[in-house]
Design a protein around this motif. Structure first.
Motif, short mmCIF file in Angstrom:
data_model
loop_
_atom_site.label_atom_id
_atom_site.label_comp_id
_atom_site.label_asym_id
_atom_site.label_seq_id
_atom_site.Cartn_x
_atom_site.Cartn_y
_atom_site.Cartn_z
N VAL A 72 0.85 -1.20 0.00
CA VAL A 72 0.00 0.00 0.00
C VAL A 72 0.88 1.24 0.00
O VAL A 72 1.81 1.36 0.80
CB VAL A 72 -0.93 0.01 1.22
N ILE A 73 0.58 2.16 -0.92
CA ILE A 73 1.32 3.41 -1.02
C ILE A 73 0.33 4.57 -0.99
O ILE A 73 -0.88 4.38 -1.13
CB ILE A 73 2.15 3.47 -2.32
N GLU A 74 0.85 5.75 -0.80
CA GLU A 74 0.02 6.95 -0.76
C GLU A 74 0.21 7.72 -2.07
O GLU A 74 1.33 7.91 -2.53
CB GLU A 74 0.40 7.84 0.42
N VAL A 81 -5.07 12.69 -0.14
CA VAL A 81 -4.13 11.57 -0.18
C VAL A 81 -4.91 10.27 0.04
O VAL A 81 -5.67 10.15 1.00
CB VAL A 81 -3.05 11.72 0.91
N ARG A 83 -4.75 5.88 -0.05
CA ARG A 83 -3.86 4.72 0.12
C ARG A 83 -4.42 3.56 -0.70
O ARG A 83 -5.53 3.10 -0.44
CB ARG A 83 -3.76 4.34 1.60
#
Length: 254
Positions: A72-74, A81, A83
């Motif tokens: 998981v990235i932002e 923002v 995720r």
């Protein structure tokens, strides 16, 4: 130290005489020198070979790829923002580039989408075929058991009557327990339902015999609370499962 000692010639420490061979820096004794044309490390690795990275088997490599793909990235999206998994972020970027008219992104997006849809269709077809074969087999087996009077064997999980197949849409639904743990939970809920239904029936019969208003009010409240619980259990317990178990119990009492 005497003056005579100072007059004696001194040998340099890096130059010694050993027989007829001069020994010093870069000149080892003759008996320890490498023989011309013969390797000094015959068991070693070949000349010019490079260090190789540690080898990964297919299972480890697959786990690494899937772990990174689902990490998981932002990302920034519309002044906020969010995720999401990395693979989703990559596909979103490709889709955005495709919408902007970039040919390579459009080609890649359509190729990946087509492959994903094909895989989903194949998986759905296999699942539908497996469900149909499973249901047909166990219907025949349970019919055979009934004809022969075999009642000591446990029912299969899932039960074929709990498998509902929509032949028009190809959808498969399971309206019953799938594991032994779910059997315990379903049966516990069903027995509670039977108890509550019996309590409501008793309260309804008791209500007509009561003469005092306060007794009637208390009786009516208890019946109403029981009906609320019955509705909650029936909402989470498939009607087909309740009917099937009731039918089986009635057949076993005959």
């Amino acid at each position: 130290m005497s003056k005579d000692d100072d007059d004696k010639p001194k040998l340099k420490p890096s130059r010694l005489q050993l027989g007829s061979h001069e020994v010093g820096y870069g000149r080892p004794p003759a008996e320890t020198r490498f023989v011309k044309g013969q390797s000094g490390n015959p068991a070693g690795r070949p000349r010019g070979s490079k260090n190789k990275p540690a080898e990964l088997d297919a299972y480890d490599l697959r786990n690494i790829v899937l772990t990174e793909a689902n990490r998981v990235i932002e990302i920034n999206e519309r002044d906020s923002v969010v995720r999401i998994p990395m693979v989703q972020a990559v596909m979103r970027k490709i889709g955005v580039d495709a919408m902007k008219g970039r040919p390579r992104a459009q080609e890649l997006f359509m190729k990946v989408t087509d492959k994903a849809q094909s895989a989903a269709i194949q998986l759905h077809e296999r699942s539908l075929q497996s469900a149909c074969e499973y249901k047909a087999y166990w219907e025949q087996e349970l019919d055979r058991r009934a004809r022969l009077g075999i009642i000591h064997l446990p029912d299969p999980l899932p039960h074929p009557d709990d498998i509902v197949i929509n032949l028009h849409t190809g959808e498969v639904e399971y309206h019953g327990p799938m594991t032994p743990q779910e059997v315990v939970r379903y049966e516990g809920a069903r027995m509670t339902l039977l108890t509550l239904c019996g309590a409501v029936s008793y309260l309804d019969k008791r209500y007509v015999r009561l003469r005092k208003p306060e007794d009637r009010d208390a009786n009516r409240l208890m019946a109403a609370n029981a009906r609320v619980l019955i509705a909650e259990i029936e909402a989470g317990l498939p009607a087909a499962y309740i009917a099937r178990k009731g039918k089986a119990e009635a057949a076993s009492q005959e």
